[in-house]
Design an enzyme around this catalytic site. Structure first.
Site, PDB file in Angstrom:
ATOM      1  N   GLU A  80       0.821  -1.213   0.000  1.00  0.00           N
ATOM      2  CA  GLU A  80       0.000   0.000   0.000  1.00  0.00           C
ATOM      3  C   GLU A  80       0.854   1.262   0.000  1.00  0.00           C
ATOM      4  OE1 GLU A  80      -3.046  -0.113  -0.570  1.00  0.00           O
ATOM      5  OE2 GLU A  80      -3.497  -2.215  -0.160  1.00  0.00           O
ATOM      6  N   ARG A  90     -17.977  -0.984   5.089  1.00  0.00           N
ATOM      7  CA  ARG A  90     -18.992  -1.678   4.293  1.00  0.00           C
ATOM      8  C   ARG A  90     -19.725  -2.713   5.129  1.00  0.00           C
ATOM      9  NH1 ARG A  90     -19.196  -6.365   1.692  1.00  0.00           N
ATOM     10  NH2 ARG A  90     -16.972  -6.805   2.031  1.00  0.00           N
ATOM     11  N   CYS A 143      -8.199  -2.127   7.859  1.00  0.00           N
ATOM     12  CA  CYS A 143      -6.819  -2.093   7.374  1.00  0.00           C
ATOM     13  C   CYS A 143      -6.337  -0.662   7.160  1.00  0.00           C
ATOM     14  CB  CYS A 143      -6.698  -2.898   6.082  1.00  0.00           C
ATOM     15  SG  CYS A 143      -6.900  -4.679   6.307  1.00  0.00           S
ATOM     16  N   HIS A 167      -1.245  -5.645   1.908  1.00  0.00           N
ATOM     17  CA  HIS A 167      -2.388  -6.550   1.813  1.00  0.00           C
ATOM     18  C   HIS A 167      -1.971  -7.863   1.172  1.00  0.00           C
ATOM     19  CE1 HIS A 167      -5.695  -3.423   2.441  1.00  0.00           C
ATOM     20  NE2 HIS A 167      -6.082  -4.469   3.146  1.00  0.00           N
TER      21      HIS A 167
END
Length: 215
Positions: A80, A90, A143, A167
């Site tokens: 990242e 979500r 995350c 990730h």
């Protein structure tokens, strides 16, 4: 001896495993590149996870922090680049909370860049046979909260510390529950984490290689 803190996250969203923690826990106690590796598990609880990470840093006092997280559906290890100051969950976290459009840190900057040599890591992962790429989004869930919280802590309290977020895909046994989803074998992932640590310890100025995206 330098110390590297590697974190993984507990299982969430009905899973019994989290590849990030499976990888991290296998690294605990190893010596890589002349550094001692310490692993810690972080919760999938958005309102608590940054405090748990900070406590681990205070306890371990590492020179380098690599936080790992699950990215089901991604086909490779994704390093990242940027953390953003927003939580837009979500799904609920493991304590049933689902914050929407809230900052990770009230009044914090809009974003932080990783202080890991992200492109050198991707280069070395690929050279080592591990599929990898630069990612421009860590999501807006637990995350990204970890990544932003770490970066903010470094920027405001520990400027000598280096760290970032990576990730990883599902493990094969997890992918069997998600038809069509890609996966990465644990032994490949463990090889990749060792490369991440070695590269991060030796490369302080990132390489200038293309890692961007058109969309």
């Amino acid at each position: 001896m330098p110390t590297v803190l590697i974190t993984g996250i507990e299982p969430f969203d009905g899973e019994s495993l989290n590849p990030s923690w499976e990888a991290a826990r296998h690294m605990d106690g190893l010596e890589i590149g002349g550094a001692r590796v310490v692993a810690r598990q972080l919760p999938c609880v958005i309102g608590k996870v940054v405090d748990v990470l900070r406590q681990a840093i205070d306890e371990v006092r590492p020179d380098l922090v690599i936080c790992l997280g699950q990215a089901g559906g991604r086909s490779d290890v994704t390093v990242e680049r940027v953390a953003i100051n927003v939580v837009d969950a979500r799904i609920p976290d493991n304590e049933g909370h689902q914050p929407i459009d809230e900052p990770v840190v009230q009044g914090g900057p809009a974003a932080y860049f990783s202080s890991l040599p992200i492109k050198a890591i991707v280069r070395d992962l690929r050279a080592g046979g591990v599929p990898a790429s630069v990612s421009l989004t860590a999501g807006t869930y637990n995350c990204n909260t970890i990544f932003y919280g770490l970066a903010h802590f470094i920027a405001t309290e520990r400027p000598a510390l280096r760290g970032g977020f990576v990730h990883v895909p599902y493990l094969p046994e997890m992918a069997t529950r998600h038809p069509g989803a890609p996966s990465l074998a644990l032994e490949v992932l463990l090889h990749g984490v060792k490369i991440m640590v070695a590269t991060s310890l030796t490369v302080t100025q990132d390489v200038k290689l293309s890692g961007g995206a058109l969309h």
